[in-house]
Design an enzyme around this catalytic site. Sequence first.
Site, PDB file in Angstrom:
ATOM      1  CE  LYS A 229      -4.160   1.902   3.066  1.00  0.00           C
ATOM      2  NZ  LYS A 229      -4.527   1.839   4.337  1.00  0.00           N
TER       3      LYS A 229
ATOM      4  CB  SER B 289      -7.968   3.501   2.874  1.00  0.00           C
ATOM      5  OG  SER B 289      -6.387   3.138   4.243  1.00  0.00           O
TER       6      SER B 289
ATOM      7  CB  SER C 264      -7.783   1.080   6.318  1.00  0.00           C
ATOM      8  OG  SER C 264      -8.309   2.055   6.372  1.00  0.00           O
TER       9      SER C 264
END
Lengths: 93, 493
Positions: free
Chosen positions: B79, B154, B178
């Site tokens: 990420k 996210s 997330s």
Amino acid sequence: MKKLTQEDIKHTAFLAHIKLSKNDIEKYEKELNSILSYVDILNEIDTSDVKETSQVTDISNRKRKDIDSSSLPQSEALSNTKNKARGYFVTKK
Amino acid sequence: MNLEKLSIKEVHEKLIAGEISAVELCKFHLERAEKFNKTHNAFTTITNEFAVKQAEEADKRIKSGKNITILTGIPFSVKDVFSTKGIRTTAGSKALDNYIPVYTATVIQKLFDAGAVMIGKTNCDPFAFGASNENSGYGPVRNPWDRKRVPGGSSGGSAAVVAARVGYYSIGSDTGGSIRQPAAFCGVSGLKVTYGRNSRYGLFAMGSSLDTPGVLAKSMEDTAIVESIMSGNDEKDSTSSQRSTPDYFKELSKKVDFSKIKIGLPKEYFIEGLDKNIEKATIETAEFFRSLGAEIRKVSLPYTKYALAVYYIIVPSEISSNMARYDSLRFGMEKGEGYAERLLESRMEFFEPEVKRRIMLGTYTLSAGYYDAYYKKAMKVRTLVRKDFEKVFSEVDVVLTPVSPTLPFEIGEKADDPLAMYLADVFTVTANIAGIPGVSFPAAHIKDEEGKKHLPVGVQILGPQFSEELILKLAHSYQGKTDWHEKMPELDL
């Protein structure tokens, strides 16, 4: 809970170093009030005898050993900006 | 050979046996990454050259027979909120479009040291602020099961990439759900660890008292393998735990004695607004564990309904403090001349709307006169949420709940209502507030409203602090007897 006014939004933006347009001010007035009225639910709870939790694993005063170690070289620390001269960050007031 | 479907252990065996080289494997996944990215926008950067170089190193290691780990030569993604030295790291925000970190996050460095091969940085909500990926400065990631829908957030890019079998796992972060929520929306497995279990050094700070790096993978077995290498104390993160870390992967092979396991179903998670199909899937998962011999008990976590309010005070407050460092002088995109003007202009120009919204909210809740009413109050209620869990874990070993109250929603559906978007986190924020670990795994597939697309449903098991071993084992037992985690979206890659 008190409702945020456009003046409050402007003052908060000043504190937050964020420049807002007139549209933004109206938008944030609406959105922040909606979120703050939601979090108002917490006032249903009597917390007068409750201690705060600021972190959850109860670690305290963790110190590293006081020994020399390598740090970021100047050239690398300055590698993400054009605002530099003689090994310093440079900015006008 | 269906390389993409293999488990980490299976690929490892092929690499060691010389059936495939790390470079071949890496190129295979880089090609998938390019194709998948065109249709689903899941990467901010695909690290072609870097990956091939790492794969060449891995091949040398394998050839020499020295320093080989189970992750040597195995492709993965990260990420884009983890610093990677020399590789652009945007945090999903245009404000860092040109940022090249000069150091690597500890958890990522540990994987590099193990010989892992990073194929790219995945798209995410800016600075991890969001539950749908729609806030990203680089456009939304699309859900691999249905392009109209969000992948969750996210860590949406990471979840989508794992679902598409691009690389074998992805490193994400979980501050309020997330990892777990996108894992649920994309039908993959995810682990949110106890606060402090994995080092935060090099992870962009969001809510510093809640942030946890973690793994998304196809299965709990793969998750356990990666977590075993990634976890542990780090001098560079003074909040990281000094407890020893078990070899989670090894522990998985030990049988669970289900006659000794008590699983709680907290009634506060089965509320109005919970999709009936998701409720059904959660109950069926509980029934599955009952059939293995576990005791299922109804329990109560009475402060659950206040947790989201606690979260949306604490997180923006900590965000406003953390984001104060972005002045555009030392790094990041800049606009305007002179310190003060550049500060204001750059933050206005390059921060995405959700970033500004959270900074504004947090600045207000921390400002003079309001600190006690908001931040201090939220920290007190945080204590009550924590105590709720402590009490429940004296009655049961773990709790089982849905991950999200809804199926993956459509892109744009909640865009105009920040509060509705925040409600997507209602079942996941509690674990972060209490600092406890949780696993999310697929437990059903449901047809969409039109009866066409299959959408995955995730459930989560939450356990007491540092109970990663137990929750991984429970979810692994589930995956040993079910195949939801093996289902793949139809993609042309």
